[in-house]
Design an enzyme around this catalytic site. Structure first.
Site, PDB file in Angstrom:
ATOM      1  CD  GLN A 262      58.799  40.251  18.937  1.00  0.00           C
ATOM      2  OE1 GLN A 262      57.877  40.844  18.408  1.00  0.00           O
ATOM      3  NE2 GLN A 262      58.609  39.417  19.947  1.00  0.00           N
TER       4      GLN A 262
ATOM      5  CB  VAL B  56      56.461  26.210  24.082  1.00  0.00           C
ATOM      6  CG1 VAL B  56      55.621  25.098  24.677  1.00  0.00           C
ATOM      7  CG2 VAL B  56      57.452  26.725  25.112  1.00  0.00           C
TER       8      VAL B  56
ATOM      9  N   GLY C  27      53.557  28.751  25.473  1.00  0.00           N
ATOM     10  CA  GLY C  27      54.776  29.493  25.123  1.00  0.00           C
ATOM     11  C   GLY C  27      54.999  30.651  26.086  1.00  0.00           C
ATOM     12  CG  HIS C  28      52.303  33.960  26.108  1.00  0.00           C
ATOM     13  ND1 HIS C  28      51.199  33.535  25.406  1.00  0.00           N
ATOM     14  CD2 HIS C  28      52.815  34.992  25.402  1.00  0.00           C
ATOM     15  CE1 HIS C  28      51.036  34.287  24.340  1.00  0.00           C
ATOM     16  NE2 HIS C  28      52.009  35.172  24.304  1.00  0.00           N
TER      17      HIS C  28
ATOM     18  N   GLY D 130      60.495  34.676  23.256  1.00  0.00           N
ATOM     19  CA  GLY D 130      60.554  33.347  22.648  1.00  0.00           C
ATOM     20  C   GLY D 130      61.251  33.412  21.290  1.00  0.00           C
TER      21      GLY D 130
ATOM     22  CE  LYS E  39      55.031  31.097  16.222  1.00  0.00           C
ATOM     23  NZ  LYS E  39      54.481  32.444  16.322  1.00  0.00           N
TER      24      LYS E  39
ATOM     25  CG  MET F 290      51.219  41.723  21.916  1.00  0.00           C
ATOM     26  SD  MET F 290      50.925  42.505  20.331  1.00  0.00           S
ATOM     27  CE  MET F 290      50.741  41.089  19.290  1.00  0.00           C
ATOM     28  N   GLY F 291      49.046  39.154  25.480  1.00  0.00           N
ATOM     29  CA  GLY F 291      47.944  38.390  26.059  1.00  0.00           C
ATOM     30  C   GLY F 291      47.623  37.145  25.259  1.00  0.00           C
TER      31      GLY F 291
HETATM   32  O1  PAF Z   1      55.909  39.110  20.741  1.00  0.00           O
HETATM   33  C1  PAF Z   1      54.970  39.824  21.149  1.00  0.00           C
HETATM   34  O2  PAF Z   1      54.000  39.362  21.757  1.00  0.00           O
HETATM   35  C2  PAF Z   1      55.017  41.322  20.898  1.00  0.00           C
HETATM   36  O3  PAF Z   1      55.612  41.592  19.672  1.00  0.00           O
HETATM   37  C3  PAF Z   1      55.682  42.108  22.032  1.00  0.00           C
HETATM   38  C4  PAF Z   1      57.142  41.741  22.187  1.00  0.00           C
HETATM   39  C5  PAF Z   1      54.947  41.857  23.340  1.00  0.00           C
HETATM   40  C6  PAF Z   1      55.620  43.614  21.741  1.00  0.00           C
HETATM   41  O4  PAF Z   1      54.313  44.059  21.608  1.00  0.00           O
END
Ligand code: PAF
Length: 272
Positions: free
Chosen positions: A143, A166, A27-28, A137, A139, A21-22
């Site tokens: 999810q 991370v 971590g990303h 991740g 974290k 989600m930007g």
């Molecule tokens: O973890 C996230 O950033 C969001 O839940 C995801 C997996 C991109 C779905 O919108």
């Protein structure tokens, strides 16, 4: 890539995918770097998914910084940054993917509809991007389990890779929402991780009562000024509370000021 049609037209046989989600943080980037090592082509989606935010949640306030994200993605060697508009992903009321059972508890019960929103957008993104492997991740432990279950139940042809959380130098799990913490709360925040580690150590000693150790840890956090949503030992199969430390994780969600923090520790799997 801005349009879903353009994305759908891309057919790369070895594509790694990191949905986001930007508001990128380390971590990303670590998910992207890992995927970059493995795949010929790396796609990252940047889409703040309105469907996974409750009415009273922070959709409007969610940190957005597309230009910075674009630059960072370039540095990591992302081939395709897929940043669609909301009305293109949801041109009308969408069919919803509902993963049963494991969405009833914890984040699912505190954030009604959240996991329907996550499962729906992740399936849509998988269908548009057609990845060989998608990276998430640990974290967001619940999810990860929800997406794993959806992929199994619906026979989605993608393999999943869940990578370690991370952390900042002081142990705080990286999160786009950490920027909301006041300086005092930021100083307090690492206590969340420290408490999980102390609890995991206590539980590794034979004959310790799981229930009473959990209670001690809950009191520690409340004493430090956290408002606790939950701190539990859960099974990694069905995310239900358990007293069995095998194949289990400690999960926690707590608030400091207006900021909600989540973290987890997989017993036996995470380094403590
Ligand atoms: O973890 C996230 O950033 C969001 O839940 C995801 C997996 C991109 C779905 O919108």
């Amino acid at each position: 890539v801005r349009s879903a049609a353009e994305m759908a037209a891309i057919t790369e046989s070895d594509l790694g995918f990191v949905p986001t989600m930007g508001a990128f943080h380390e971590g990303h980037l670590s998910l992207m770097r890992e995927a970059r090592k493995i795949h010929d082509c790396l796609c990252v989606s940047l889409f703040v998914n309105p469907l996974q935010f409750g009415k009273s949640e922070d959709l409007d306030k969610y940190p957005r910084n597309e230009e910075r994200d674009f630059a960072m993605a370039g540095e990591v060697g992302v081939d395709i940054l897929f940043a669609p508009a909301a009305n293109e992903i949801y041109p009308r009321e969408s069919t919803i993917v509902h993963v049963p059972e494991i969405t009833d508890l914890w984040e699912g019960s505190l954030r009604p509809g959240h996991f329907d929103g996550v499962a729906t957008v992740v399936l849509k993104l998988f269908n548009l991007v057609k990845p060989r492997t998608a990276y998430f991740g640990w974290k967001d432990l619940q999810q990860c389990l929800v997406i794993r279950r959806m992929v199994e139940d619906l026979n989605v042809p993608v393999s999943l890779s869940f990578l370690p959380t991370v952390r900042e130098a002081d142990g705080l799990a990286m999160s786009s929402r950490n920027v909301y913490l006041s300086p005092e709360d930021r100083a307090r925040a690492p206590k969340l991780r420290q408490t999980l580690i102390a609890l995991a150590k206590a539980l590794s000693v034979e004959d310790r009562s799981v229930a009473s150790e959990l209670e001690v840890a809950r009191k520690t956090l409340v004493g430090q000024g956290f408002r606790l949503d939950y701190l539990e030992l859960v099974s990694l199969n069905d995310i239900r509370s358990t007293l069995d430390t095998k194949n289990a994780a400690l999960i926690v969600a707590a608030r400091l000021g207006a900021t909600r923090l989540i973290d987890n520790l997989r017993l036996g799997a995470d380094v403590i």
